[in-house]
Design an enzyme around this catalytic site. Structure first.
Site: not given
Length: 429
Positions: A10, A35, A86, A206, A210, A213, A264, A267
């Site tokens: 990719y 490939k 990896t 990285k 990730n 995310h 805040c 709680k």
């Protein structure tokens, strides 16, 4: 310019097609003959928006070539990109970077490495991988540099992300002006600035991206299920949530420091996951957030108690600077823990006006009034090197006090950097 790209999955196949279309001579390398054959026919090896047309043009117009072998073409490369897989190791769970080392080893054994060639690791790797590759090269008599250039390409929009990334990073521990210039030239078509950083930072960025995310997705899913179960339109709620670009989608709170506190965050976080429990919705990440926050206090207290010192000085004690609020202050909890272990605790906080504390805040103070809290003046601050200081609030007055010390260990618990040659500044480990 000329580059080699090892690994045509990719990431590698997108890199090869984009760079070739931007006028770079590209040689792609992969052990998978299928490939290689596909690319040499001008066909993409993965399904990705815009990649089919780019690959076709790269081969037919711009001379992109793929091969399974390291050959003389390597001699003329300015850069060799490593984009091999990896995966997580089946036993340890850590990233398996053995394929990275195999690329370096193959290039060394080929006899075609030029002194002018720099290796750039684009695969996600563990810290220390690039340095290990450099050691391999040195042991073989090669002085080539190994850089780290992490990719931030999302599957489905990889080509668009390549041209317009949110971040472009290259890491090295000894950037030469020549290498910087060649990197800028190679990536001149990419929008945005290039960040040149050290190897370690480039290797871990990285991971941070990730993991963050993943946390965002888990948070949205857990909170969304709770909202749906109480009859709230979760889609609309999150549309509103995303409108706040200052706090919700900005850089606020995204700096390492110490535990959060106040009236805040703890709680409301507990209130949200308890609401889920009421409707039989489990939210393990939300629950674990409070546990993680608590573990930081426990970990630091254990770390501090390992020192052979009796006195600890806190510079700031309210839950954050610029307020007199002691409620759920993690610093206060840490101070009480240390005193409970027989340590002398001295607290400096010029934000506190004891006479003006009201309500629950007043009750918290009365509970901890046995602590030695100095609300003004610094004459009682011990300066002996056998005292550990904790910078809890990022205030100039406190930093100036610490810079006058000599030989002390100072723990920086703020979300900002702090440097001084006279003292030993530590972070939580």
């Amino acid at each position: 310019m000329k580059i080699g790209i090892f690994g045509l999955g990719y990431v590698g196949s997108v890199c090869a097609a984009v760079y070739a279309n931007e006028g770079v001579e590209v040689i792609g390398v992969d052990k998978d003959e299928e490939k290689v054959e596909l690319i040499n026919k001008g066909k993409p090896v993965v399904v990705e928006n815009d990649l089919a047309e780019l690959t076709k043009k790269a081969v037919e117009i711009h001379g992109l070539v793929a091969t399974t072998e390291v050959g003389e073409w390597l001699r003329d490369c300015d850069f060799v990109f490593i984009t091999v897989g990896t995966p997580n190791d089946a036993v340890t769970g850590l990233l398996d970077v053995s394929s990275i080392y195999k690329v370096i080893d193959n290039c060394m054994n080929s006899g075609y490495i030029s002194k002018a060639t720099s290796f750039i690791i684009r695969s996600t790797v563990s810290p220390g991988t690039a340095s290990a590759c450099k050691e391999m090269l040195r042991s073989g008599g090669f002085n080539n540099d190994v850089l780290v250039g992490p990719e931030f390409l999302r599957e489905g929009s990889a080509v668009a992300d390549f041209y317009n990334p949110g971040l472009t990073v290259f890491g090295s521990d000894n950037f030469s002006q020549s290498v910087r210039s060649k990197i800028r030239k190679l990536n001149g078509f990419i929008q945005g600035d290039i960040e040149f950083v050290d190897l370690g930072t480039a290797e871990v960025i990285k991971y941070l991206n990730n993991s963050w995310h993943a946390v965002k997705v888990a948070f949205a899913n857990e909170a969304g299920r709770i909202l749906t179960n109480v009859g709230v339109n979760s889609v609309r709620a999150f549309e509103l949530f995303r409108l706040d670009k200052k706090l919700n989608l900005g850089g606020a709170y995204l700096s390492p420091g110490f535990s959060f506190g106040g009236s805040c965050l703890p709680k409301d976080l507990k209130g949200l996951y308890k609401l889920g429990e009421l409707h039989s919705v489990d939210s393990p990440m939300l629950k674990a957030t409070l546990e993680s926050n608590k573990s930081l206090i426990i970990s630091l207290s254990e770390q501090l108690l390992n020192y052979d010192v009796n006195t600890f000085v806190f510079h700031g004690i309210t839950f954050k600077p610029g307020t007199d609020d002691l409620r759920f202050s993690p610093y206060l909890e840490l101070a009480e823990t240390l005193q409970g272990k027989g340590k002398e605790v001295i607290i400096i906080d010029d934000s506190l006006d004891i006479d003006r504390l009201l309500g629950e805040n007043r009750r918290v103070y009365e509970r901890v009034s046995h602590l030695n809290i100095i609300t003004s003046g610094c004459t009682k601050i011990p300066t002996s090197p056998n005292v550990i200081h904790l910078l809890c609030h990022n205030k100039e007055d406190y930093r100036n006090i610490l810079k006058q010390l000599d030989g002390n260990v100072v723990f920086n618990l703020t979300h900002r950097g702090f440097e001084s040659s006279n003292i030993n500044i530590r972070r939580i480990t």
